[in-house]
Design a protein around this motif. Structure first.
Motif: not given
Length: 278
Positions: A100-101, A104
């Motif tokens: 998921r990094w 963002f």
């Protein structure tokens, strides 16, 4: 009548924002695209000029975005499938934490990171040469079309994978367990049972990613310092170097057409889903 008025009041802010932030700029862009300043009227001169100068870039953009979308779909299905069917708890925990990094990180930051990672003397080649798998003189730069694809895939895969993994987690696991009891392997379960049930969610994520990648300027501008390049770079060049808003908006209209096909597929699928009996 009161309920209808209340509904209109509730949707009014959204309609106003849609008009101000989308419909008005779109109308203004179309006026610029079809206006002919030399003749003082309307015509296709801007489109003829845009196609004559940047037809290779239009094809390049379509290939890059389509290829990136296909890879994003494959990687997202692989991530979601392992999160759903995987059994190694450590690997699952690491994957849930790491994938998921990039979600963002802005595109401009992603492009800068990839510039240092994919350069000829960048981190990727340094790691490979330090392990002895490649001679330092054989190192090559990936700051070309490959770098654009890698950046797009790295940046957009978490978004699609998050949607797909959520849809997979919500499935009834009885069919999955039944297939396992019959001896089906995980890959067959994934492709034959799981993916068909989350196909709509996967398509929505890929369509949104396609549209987003089509509009990105920072990635091709910072990574691909050669031709052909993507349409967004050409649009910025026509405006900043020549103040040629006509050709720039004609290129923008071409991107509208390229994304309109994908939007039509999405809307058609939505109509089909909405028309199915419950």
């Amino acid at each position: 009548m009161l309920s209808r008025r209340a509904s209109l009041i509730l949707i009014a802010p959204a309609v106003v924002l849609l008009g101000l932030l989308f419909l008005y700029p779109l109308s203004y862009s179309l006026i610029w695209a079809f206006s002919d300043e030399e003749l003082g009227g309307w015509g296709l001169q801007n489109f003829i000029k845009a196609w004559g100068l940047y037809s290779r870039d239009v094809l390049f953009t379509l290939i890059i975005v389509t290829l990136s979308t296909l890879i994003i779909g494959a990687v997202s299905v692989a991530i979601g499938g392992y999160l759903t069917l995987g059994e190694n708890r450590v690997a699952l925990a690491v994957l849930r934490t790491l994938y998921r990094w990039p979600l963002f990180i802005p595109f401009v930051v992603s492009a800068q990171l990839m510039r240092t990672f994919l350069a000829k003397n960048g981190m990727m080649n340094n790691i490979i040469t330090s392990t002895g798998l490649m001679d330092p003189l054989a190192a090559t730069s990936f700051l070309d079309w490959r770098g654009i694809v890698i950046t797009f895939v790295w940046k957009q895969t978490p978004f699609v994978a998050l949607l797909v993994a959520g849809a997979m987690a919500a499935l009834d696991r009885s069919t999955i367990e039944a297939a396992r009891n019959l001896g089906a392997r995980r890959l067959r379960i994934l492709l034959g049972i799981v993916v068909p049930q989350v196909g709509t969610t996967l398509m929505v994520g890929l369509i949104l990613s396609y549209v987003v990648m089509m509009s990105v300027l920072s990635v091709p501008l910072m990574i691909n310092a050669q031709t052909p390049t993507m349409i967004t770079v050409d649009m910025a060049w026509r405006i900043n170097a020549y103040s040629d808003y006509g050709v720039a908006n004609a290129l923008g209209f071409i991107t509208y057409a390229m994304t309109a096909v994908i939007a039509w597929i999405y809307l058609r699928q939505g109509v089909r889903e909405g028309g199915r009996p419950q």
